[in-house]
Design an enzyme around this catalytic site. Sequence first.
Site, PDB file in Angstrom:
ATOM      1  N   HIS A 328       0.824  -1.219   0.000  1.00  0.00           N
ATOM      2  CA  HIS A 328       0.000   0.000   0.000  1.00  0.00           C
ATOM      3  C   HIS A 328       0.857   1.267   0.000  1.00  0.00           C
ATOM      4  CE1 HIS A 328       0.875   0.817   4.256  1.00  0.00           C
ATOM      5  NE2 HIS A 328       0.665  -0.481   4.498  1.00  0.00           N
ATOM      6  N   CYS A 346       3.724  -4.983   6.426  1.00  0.00           N
ATOM      7  CA  CYS A 346       3.231  -4.614   5.098  1.00  0.00           C
ATOM      8  C   CYS A 346       4.390  -4.193   4.200  1.00  0.00           C
ATOM      9  CB  CYS A 346       2.218  -3.473   5.206  1.00  0.00           C
ATOM     10  SG  CYS A 346       0.645  -3.974   5.959  1.00  0.00           S
TER      11      CYS A 346
END
Length: 399
Positions: A328, A346
């Site tokens: 992201h 992440c």
Amino acid sequence: MTTMRRAPEKRRPMKEMAYLAAFAVVSVLALVGCGASANSSASPRPGDITIKPVSDASGRAEPDQPIHCAATHAKLTKVAVTRPNGSLVDGTLDTATGTWRPTHPLGLDARYTVTATATGSAGTSVTKRLNIETIDPSGTVTAQSITPATGAQVGDAQPVVVVFTKPVTDEAALQKALSVTDTHHVTGAWHWVTDRRVDYRPRTYWPLGDKITVTGDLDGVNAGKGLWATGDYTHTFTVDSDVHAVVDPGTQSMAVYRGSRLLRKLPISSGGAHYRTWGGYLVVLDKEAKIRMTSCSVGLSCTPGSPDYYDLPVLWDVHLTWTGTYIHDASWDNAAIGRVDNSHGCVHLSASDAKWFYTTVTPGDLVQVINPSKPVALDNGDGDWNLSWARWSTPDATR
């Protein structure tokens, strides 16, 4: 002494003797004639037909078991099973054993009519009908979800994922009721990931343009230990992407390919020392343009001000695992991107790179994370490609 003399025997006239002899011959012939009639080869007329389904203690028929039929002095020629609306149930009859078996299990708590016909050697036939009811089980299981959704367009690494509402013990029976066909006829296999989840994947990736159909004829399947399956399903999806990404925490980079052609190489920041990014092959589960990410939701700190606390809106989110791994936008972390791994697991990208990757990738595309020290579990997302084909395609292989 006077000698007594026997009176002479009275002889029958010759005419009377001839009559008696003729009567004896006729009597013998008459007896022989009766014997011939009793042992004649004339065929007896067909008698009764018995119809007996395999039943439980309540006397109701088990939907996945055969129906047995037998005829007296005749040959069983036909067995038909119909629904209340008159439609015919598919099945096969073994005339040698008098066994009719449904192609797919009958429905649960349902009514049917069984009609059996038998024919004698003289051609005379007899028919019998029996109304039956199938069992009404106390425990049922159904498909909670089938992925991908019908009509979906997916990447070439997308497995078929079927999750059931309850654990099952007769996995083979449920697996037999599931089938996958595709227009390119590729080799594939089912594999039980957990006792509630079974996945299907091809030996190699799906070809572009392939159309896959998933069929589940589950209604009436015995799932074991008193649990019966319900529901019939058909899902179709199409493969329209072959984008693959390779995340390398060692070089803080991610290479993105379409087929074998390199599209871009992007700088990244992945999991820090205490939060390494899951390694191995991960399949894109879904994507959202904006989500709210909180540390509390993934088991980290729920205390504002803590070093591990966060609660913020995040853009261009590509979802990889059920434990919260995403690729992201991390604009707030631009100083670290391409230089140091410091995320909570992440993969961080700049705003422009994150938006490009979001628009390029499709659910079902493959992301490989080079991190052998932290392999992702099969059921933490779709980790199917981490098993070799030999292990994947072997029944009862270690999960």
